[in-house]
Scaffold this motif. Structure first.
Motif, PDB file in Angstrom:
ATOM      1  N   UNK A  24       0.812  -1.217   0.000  1.00 57.39           N
ATOM      2  CA  UNK A  24       0.000   0.000   0.000  1.00 57.39           C
ATOM      3  C   UNK A  24       0.849   1.274   0.000  1.00 57.39           C
ATOM      4  N   UNK A  25       1.904   1.368   0.844  1.00 60.20           N
ATOM      5  CA  UNK A  25       2.722   2.596   0.798  1.00 60.20           C
ATOM      6  C   UNK A  25       3.383   2.826  -0.557  1.00 60.20           C
ATOM      7  N   UNK A  26       3.671   1.729  -1.291  1.00 57.25           N
ATOM      8  CA  UNK A  26       4.270   1.892  -2.614  1.00 57.25           C
ATOM      9  C   UNK A  26       3.326   2.638  -3.548  1.00 57.25           C
ATOM     10  N   UNK A  27       2.045   2.281  -3.499  1.00 55.61           N
ATOM     11  CA  UNK A  27       1.070   2.941  -4.367  1.00 55.61           C
ATOM     12  C   UNK A  27       0.840   4.389  -3.941  1.00 55.61           C
ATOM     13  N   UNK A  28       0.903   4.653  -2.625  1.00 54.14           N
ATOM     14  CA  UNK A  28       0.792   6.048  -2.186  1.00 54.14           C
ATOM     15  C   UNK A  28       2.012   6.851  -2.625  1.00 54.14           C
ATOM     16  N   UNK A  29       3.172   6.177  -2.713  1.00 53.30           N
ATOM     17  CA  UNK A  29       4.354   6.848  -3.253  1.00 53.30           C
ATOM     18  C   UNK A  29       4.178   7.208  -4.712  1.00 53.30           C
ATOM     19  N   UNK A  30       3.515   6.324  -5.470  1.00 57.90           N
ATOM     20  CA  UNK A  30       3.243   6.638  -6.869  1.00 57.90           C
ATOM     21  C   UNK A  30       2.269   7.810  -6.998  1.00 57.90           C
ATOM     22  N   UNK A  31       1.366   7.943  -6.028  1.00 57.88           N
ATOM     23  CA  UNK A  31       0.468   9.107  -6.018  1.00 57.88           C
ATOM     24  C   UNK A  31       1.293  10.393  -5.906  1.00 57.88           C
ATOM     25  N   UNK A  32       2.323  10.361  -5.042  1.00 55.34           N
ATOM     26  CA  UNK A  32       3.205  11.525  -4.925  1.00 55.34           C
ATOM     27  C   UNK A  32       3.931  11.782  -6.242  1.00 55.34           C
ATOM     28  N   UNK A  87      -3.351  -1.712  -7.121  1.00 55.46           N
ATOM     29  CA  UNK A  87      -3.955  -1.765  -5.780  1.00 55.46           C
ATOM     30  C   UNK A  87      -5.168  -2.687  -5.764  1.00 55.46           C
ATOM     31  N   UNK A  88      -6.012  -2.577  -6.809  1.00 53.03           N
ATOM     32  CA  UNK A  88      -7.212  -3.408  -6.900  1.00 53.03           C
ATOM     33  C   UNK A  88      -6.848  -4.885  -7.028  1.00 53.03           C
ATOM     34  N   UNK A  89      -5.795  -5.196  -7.781  1.00 55.41           N
ATOM     35  CA  UNK A  89      -5.441  -6.586  -8.042  1.00 55.41           C
ATOM     36  C   UNK A  89      -4.656  -7.212  -6.906  1.00 55.41           C
ATOM     37  N   UNK A  90      -3.701  -6.471  -6.343  1.00 54.27           N
ATOM     38  CA  UNK A  90      -2.749  -7.084  -5.429  1.00 54.27           C
ATOM     39  C   UNK A  90      -2.933  -6.696  -3.965  1.00 54.27           C
ATOM     40  N   UNK A  91      -3.700  -5.667  -3.667  1.00 53.90           N
ATOM     41  CA  UNK A  91      -3.845  -5.246  -2.267  1.00 53.90           C
ATOM     42  C   UNK A  91      -5.274  -5.434  -1.785  1.00 53.90           C
ATOM     43  N   UNK A  92      -6.201  -4.623  -2.250  1.00 56.35           N
ATOM     44  CA  UNK A  92      -7.573  -4.710  -1.752  1.00 56.35           C
ATOM     45  C   UNK A  92      -8.525  -4.134  -2.786  1.00 56.35           C
ATOM     46  N   UNK A  93      -9.721  -4.729  -2.887  1.00 61.11           N
ATOM     47  CA  UNK A  93     -10.701  -4.279  -3.868  1.00 61.11           C
ATOM     48  C   UNK A  93     -11.196  -2.881  -3.517  1.00 61.11           C
TER      49      UNK A  93
END
Length: 415
Positions: A24-32, A87-93
């Motif tokens: 999850x933090x990786x995807x939030x990093x991509x948001x940045x 995020x949808x595929x590997x973390x949570x729907x």
């Protein structure tokens, strides 16, 4: 014999599965990183504007600057795809079902789909880079042009191979799911031959064939989808495109169009179609069932009376729990004509068990000639608990109007 799981193994599996949240933090990093690209885009745009206003921008410079802006946008789009799809595929729907801005590809995203989309996005970005090199060909070495072209062709080849490989993998997964699921019992299909012989011979009126923009188009057919449609036990094949939108005096067209994407099955939501006889409830139920089959889901159709008989037979044979569990292999069950045939208290109790068993586990489509508030006339004391579970995660579509069949008969008599 049921397999007994080792508690230690089960706990370890749950713990390993929970580690997906570390991503999850990786995807939030991509948001940045998205924010960085927004800043870069407006910086490049401002520089282009200043050069144009100052009269220092040549045609080649403008073309290169615009391509650079396009490049930034395409990379930002790639980031969105990775963030949302990953995020949808590997973390949570992500609970976006029914949202008007939900991307079409998100309803069937998986690792294979995500890889193909990323590959095609990379090819697009590579194309823009290669175009920049050719536009500025006078300042680009032949060596750079050669290797840029070779690398671009390598991206195209890898994307084509990945797309080719993803098709068989998805089909194999679908077939494996079908092999694990027992086929629908023959007795579930036999009543349709007698109870709905008249419906099977129905052919849509040419006047009702007009295309309606509110309803999505039917996906391209495939062999597996057709097999699921045949196994569903539909009384006749009905399509959303054939539904006469002009006949009901009122119904929620946007809701029907949204349901036509079959996302409600993946979300384990229910659909309740309510309206007088002849307003098209069964047509819509079957059409949505066909869409679910085309989306890869197994579907089973029967009238309320047939479901009651099937569950009663299972209870008499001492296998009601096994029957309810076996029905879990069908993500969507369609219960037609609720309220048309009186149900005794025992049958009403069986219906409650069916709805309670599938609550937040799988989907139901139910058609009825009376609103949920009057279901006590059909199910008696169990109606409040039954409707509470059925309607908790449900789209209720009300159809108002006169009987389509009666209208056609009246029109024919007048002629």
């Amino acid at each position: 014999m049921a397999r007994v799981q080792n508690p230690t193994t089960t706990t370890l599996g749950y713990a390993l599965f929970a580690t997906r949240w570390l991503q999850a933090p990786l995807y939030f990093g991509l948001v940045a990183a998205q924010g960085v690209y927004v800043y870069k885009f407006f910086k490049e745009l401002w520089t282009l504007i200043l050069m144009c206003v100052g009269g220092h921008a040549t045609e080649t410079y403008v073309m290169l600057a615009v391509l650079k802006l396009v490049d930034v946008v395409m990379i930002a789009n790639l980031l969105i795809m990775v963030i949302v799809g990953g995020y949808e595929t590997f973390v949570s729907r992500i609970g976006l079902q029914g949202h008007r801005d939900q991307p079409e590809w998100l309803s069937h995203v998986n690792s294979n789909v995500l890889k193909v989309k990323l590959a095609t996005a990379i090819v697009g970005i590579s194309s823009v880079h290669l175009l920049q090199m050719f536009v500025d060909v006078h300042h680009t070495s032949h060596h750079a042009l050669l290797w840029g072209t070779v690398i671009h062709m390598a991206f195209i080849a890898s994307a084509a191979i990945l797309a080719y490989m993803s098709g068989p993998m998805v089909a194999q997964t679908d077939r494996a799911h079908g092999d694990r699921s027992p086929s629908a019992p023959a007795e579930a299909a036999r009543p349709r031959e007698h109870g709905h012989a008249g419906r099977q011979q129905e052919k849509p009126d040419p006047e009702t064939q007009a295309a309606t923009p509110a309803l999505p188009r039917q996906p391209d057919p495939d062999a597996d989808a057709e097999a699921r449609v045949r196994a569903a036990g539909f009384p006749a094949r009905k399509l959303l495109e054939d539904f006469d939108e002009q006949h009901p005096r009122g119904f929620d067209r946007e809701a029907v169009a949204r349901l036509g994407k079959a996302d409600f099955v993946t979300a384990r939501r229910n659909v309740v179609l309510v309206g007088p006889t002849g307003t098209g409830k069964t047509h819509l139920a079957v059409a949505l069932g066909v869409r679910a089959c085309q989306a890869g889901h197994r579907v089973l159709f029967a009238t309320a009376a047939e479901w009651a008989a099937r569950l009663a037979d299972a209870r008499a044979a001492g296998r009601l729990d096994a029957e309810l569990t076996a029905l879990d292999d069908h993500p969507l069950l369609i219960v037609d004509e609720v309220g048309y045939t009186p149900l005794d208290p025992a049958a009403a109790g069986l219906f409650f068990q069916l709805v309670a068993h599938r609550y937040e586990r799988a989907s139901l489509i139910v058609t009825s000639d009376r609103p949920l508030g009057r279901w006590d006339e059909v199910f008696g004391p169990s109606a409040p608990a039954l409707t509470d579970r059925l309607a908790h995660h449900a789209d209720v579509v009300r159809l108002d109007g006169d009987s389509y069949r009666t209208r056609r008969a009246t029109s024919a008599w007048a002629d």
